[in-house]
Design a protein around this motif. Structure first.
Motif, mmCIF file in Angstrom:
data_model
loop_
_atom_site.group_PDB
_atom_site.id
_atom_site.type_symbol
_atom_site.label_atom_id
_atom_site.label_comp_id
_atom_site.label_asym_id
_atom_site.label_seq_id
_atom_site.Cartn_x
_atom_site.Cartn_y
_atom_site.Cartn_z
ATOM 1 N N GLU A 138 0.828 -1.200 0.000
ATOM 2 C CA GLU A 138 0.000 0.000 0.000
ATOM 3 C C GLU A 138 0.867 1.258 0.000
ATOM 4 O O GLU A 138 1.795 1.401 0.802
ATOM 5 C CB GLU A 138 -0.890 0.001 1.239
ATOM 6 C CG GLU A 138 -1.822 1.179 1.344
ATOM 7 C CD GLU A 138 -3.137 0.973 0.620
ATOM 8 O OE1 GLU A 138 -3.892 1.945 0.504
ATOM 9 O OE2 GLU A 138 -3.395 -0.166 0.182
ATOM 10 N N LEU A 139 0.572 2.177 -0.924
ATOM 11 C CA LEU A 139 1.305 3.439 -0.985
ATOM 12 C C LEU A 139 0.842 4.361 0.138
ATOM 13 O O LEU A 139 -0.331 4.692 0.242
ATOM 14 C CB LEU A 139 1.085 4.119 -2.343
ATOM 15 C CG LEU A 139 1.728 5.508 -2.525
ATOM 16 C CD1 LEU A 139 3.241 5.423 -2.431
ATOM 17 C CD2 LEU A 139 1.294 6.122 -3.856
ATOM 18 N N LEU A 140 1.782 4.770 0.979
ATOM 19 C CA LEU A 140 1.471 5.660 2.093
ATOM 20 C C LEU A 140 1.811 7.115 1.786
ATOM 21 O O LEU A 140 1.099 8.025 2.195
ATOM 22 C CB LEU A 140 2.225 5.217 3.349
ATOM 23 C CG LEU A 140 1.961 3.795 3.848
ATOM 24 C CD1 LEU A 140 2.810 3.513 5.081
ATOM 25 C CD2 LEU A 140 0.486 3.578 4.142
ATOM 26 N N PHE A 141 2.921 7.300 1.069
ATOM 27 C CA PHE A 141 3.372 8.674 0.822
ATOM 28 C C PHE A 141 4.397 8.672 -0.296
ATOM 29 O O PHE A 141 5.181 7.733 -0.453
ATOM 30 C CB PHE A 141 4.010 9.249 2.096
ATOM 31 C CG PHE A 141 4.562 10.642 1.929
ATOM 32 C CD1 PHE A 141 3.723 11.748 2.016
ATOM 33 C CD2 PHE A 141 5.911 10.857 1.697
ATOM 34 C CE1 PHE A 141 4.222 13.035 1.862
ATOM 35 C CE2 PHE A 141 6.416 12.135 1.540
ATOM 36 C CZ PHE A 141 5.564 13.230 1.624
ATOM 37 N N LYS A 142 4.371 9.733 -1.102
ATOM 38 C CA LYS A 142 5.410 9.913 -2.124
ATOM 39 C C LYS A 142 5.780 11.391 -2.193
ATOM 40 O O LYS A 142 4.966 12.275 -1.884
ATOM 41 C CB LYS A 142 4.937 9.428 -3.490
ATOM 42 C CG LYS A 142 3.842 10.272 -4.121
ATOM 43 C CD LYS A 142 3.505 9.786 -5.505
ATOM 44 C CE LYS A 142 2.335 10.564 -6.108
ATOM 45 N NZ LYS A 142 2.666 11.973 -6.362
ATOM 46 N N SER A 143 7.001 11.648 -2.592
ATOM 47 C CA SER A 143 7.485 13.011 -2.757
ATOM 48 C C SER A 143 8.427 13.044 -3.946
ATOM 49 O O SER A 143 9.374 12.258 -4.021
ATOM 50 C CB SER A 143 8.221 13.479 -1.490
ATOM 51 O OG SER A 143 8.815 14.743 -1.695
ATOM 52 N N CYS A 144 8.151 13.922 -4.910
ATOM 53 C CA CYS A 144 8.981 14.053 -6.105
ATOM 54 C C CYS A 144 9.407 15.513 -6.213
ATOM 55 O O CYS A 144 8.554 16.415 -6.172
ATOM 56 C CB CYS A 144 8.199 13.647 -7.355
ATOM 57 S SG CYS A 144 7.376 12.026 -7.250
ATOM 58 N N ASN A 145 10.688 15.759 -6.363
ATOM 59 C CA ASN A 145 11.195 17.132 -6.328
ATOM 60 C C ASN A 145 12.106 17.440 -7.508
ATOM 61 O O ASN A 145 12.988 16.646 -7.845
ATOM 62 C CB ASN A 145 11.974 17.373 -5.027
ATOM 63 C CG ASN A 145 11.113 17.141 -3.799
ATOM 64 O OD1 ASN A 145 10.155 17.861 -3.568
ATOM 65 N ND2 ASN A 145 11.445 16.123 -3.031
ATOM 66 N N GLY A 146 11.913 18.594 -8.081
ATOM 67 C CA GLY A 146 12.774 19.063 -9.163
ATOM 68 C C GLY A 146 12.516 18.345 -10.476
ATOM 69 O O GLY A 146 12.002 17.231 -10.504
ATOM 70 N N LYS A 147 12.863 18.970 -11.566
ATOM 71 C CA LYS A 147 12.732 18.373 -12.890
ATOM 72 C C LYS A 147 14.065 18.447 -13.616
ATOM 73 O O LYS A 147 14.726 19.480 -13.611
ATOM 74 C CB LYS A 147 11.662 19.095 -13.718
ATOM 75 C CG LYS A 147 10.237 18.946 -13.177
ATOM 76 C CD LYS A 147 9.752 17.515 -13.324
ATOM 77 C CE LYS A 147 8.305 17.386 -12.835
ATOM 78 N NZ LYS A 147 7.809 16.000 -12.934
ATOM 79 N N ASN A 148 14.446 17.332 -14.234
ATOM 80 C CA ASN A 148 15.673 17.311 -15.009
ATOM 81 C C ASN A 148 15.363 17.683 -16.455
ATOM 82 O O ASN A 148 14.270 17.409 -16.956
ATOM 83 C CB ASN A 148 16.314 15.918 -14.949
ATOM 84 C CG ASN A 148 17.783 15.961 -15.295
ATOM 85 O OD1 ASN A 148 18.554 16.653 -14.644
ATOM 86 N ND2 ASN A 148 18.162 15.223 -16.315
ATOM 87 N N ARG A 149 16.307 18.290 -17.118
ATOM 88 C CA ARG A 149 16.051 18.700 -18.497
ATOM 89 C C ARG A 149 15.934 17.476 -19.403
ATOM 90 O O ARG A 149 16.615 16.465 -19.214
ATOM 91 C CB ARG A 149 17.164 19.621 -18.986
ATOM 92 C CG ARG A 149 18.530 18.975 -19.114
ATOM 93 C CD ARG A 149 19.562 19.994 -19.579
ATOM 94 N NE ARG A 149 20.850 19.380 -19.816
ATOM 95 C CZ ARG A 149 21.743 19.132 -18.877
ATOM 96 N NH1 ARG A 149 21.467 19.453 -17.619
ATOM 97 N NH2 ARG A 149 22.903 18.580 -19.168
ATOM 98 N N GLU A 150 15.070 17.575 -20.393
ATOM 99 C CA GLU A 150 14.832 16.462 -21.309
ATOM 100 C C GLU A 150 16.068 16.192 -22.160
ATOM 101 O O GLU A 150 16.811 17.103 -22.523
ATOM 102 C CB GLU A 150 13.629 16.773 -22.209
ATOM 103 C CG GLU A 150 12.314 16.891 -21.460
ATOM 104 C CD GLU A 150 11.152 17.130 -22.392
ATOM 105 O OE1 GLU A 150 11.370 17.121 -23.624
ATOM 106 O OE2 GLU A 150 10.022 17.334 -21.901
#
Length: 285
Positions: A138-150
């Motif tokens: 079961e997914l409890l929490f996620k955090s995604c930060n910043g974007k890398n250039r394509e």
């Protein structure tokens, strides 16, 4: 003894630097809270006493172990709970981390039938007997930060690092770190999860990170029985040796080097002041 009056502030500064350096660690930073919606009906105060006893046992064990699971009460009044520290924390840091959790639980969740508080370095959870169980995936929490250039190839490097994590977690006693081309990854399973289930849990977390975080240069995914994180270090990832590669260990070495330099400087200043004082006395004669 008058010559000690001036070097003392320097020694005091070293002490304050050491204190500030230790407090700068982020392993006690709150990641997320999970609180049940149902409160405990406790007119007699029995549950509160049992919960307090449970917290005391968990905190006490955190100075000796990085994972501990126990329960208090009997039958329908049983409360089960556990804590776990990140695999690269020392026993002292583990205790410091876990000891903050009971207060946070009371503050953030109150008197609920179940709660889970996750800090960067540790987590604690408890549940009253009969509380509905959830899947370990079961997914409890996620955090995604910043974007890398394509077009930079970051996602390929990240996926290679995460693949190494999936391959290594089964032989890492439930905790594993590695890196690939400046992408540092870490994974950990709950202490009572077997190797096979741990691998499957981490694989599920990796898949969720790839889908949910896309090209984000850092991410954390927490499932019920495991979690993973990855970070991109453009100037080079931390060393990957299991014995001394964790960011906390590297930071500790840096602090130790600086502390040694400052201590040496403090000693040199004391020697100079002693010499100056002796010269002054000689001139007075």
């Amino acid at each position: 003894m008058g010559f000690l009056s001036r070097p003392f502030p320097i020694l005091l500064s070293i002490f304050f630097f050491f204190t500030m350096a230790k407090s700068a660690s982020d392993y006690t930073t709150l990641v997320y809270k999970g609180c049940a919606k149902q409160s405990i009906s406790d007119p007699s105060g029995f549950y509160s006493q049992s919960l307090s006893s449970l917290f005391g046992s968990l905190v006490s064990q955190s100075s000796k172990s990085k994972f501990f699971k126990t329960n208090t009460g009997t039958g329908q009044t049983t409360i089960s709970g556990l804590f776990q520290c990140r695999g690269d924390l020392t026993n002292v840091d583990c205790y410091n981390c876990v000891s903050k959790l009971p207060t946070l639980m009371n503050k953030l969740c109150g008197n609920q039938v179940a709660a889970r508080i996750q800090l960067l370095g540790c987590y604690m959870m408890y549940e009253v007997s009969g509380f509905p169980q959830i899947s370990g995936m079961e997914l409890l929490f996620k955090s995604c930060n910043g974007k890398n250039r394509e077009g930079s190839g970051f996602e390929e490097r990240r996926d290679t690092a995460l693949s190494s994590l999936m391959n290594g977690i089964g032989s890492g006693n439930g905790f594993y770190t590695t890196s690939y081309q400046s992408v540092y990854v870490l994974g950990q399973c709950e202490g009572d999860v077997g190797n096979g289930d741990c691998v499957e849990c981490v694989k599920s977390a990796v898949q969720k990170a790839q889908v949910e975080c896309g090209s984000s240069i850092s991410g954390q995914v927490y499932l019920h029985k495991c979690f993973i994180s990855y970070s991109f270090y453009p100037n080079g990832a931390p060393k990957t040796s299991q014995s001394d590669s964790s960011p906390g260990v590297d930071a500790g070495k840096t602090v130790a080097i600086i502390m040694g330099a400052l201590a040496g400087l403090g000693f040199l200043v004391i020697c100079l002041m002693v010499a100056k004082n002796a010269t002054k006395k000689h001139d007075d004669y």
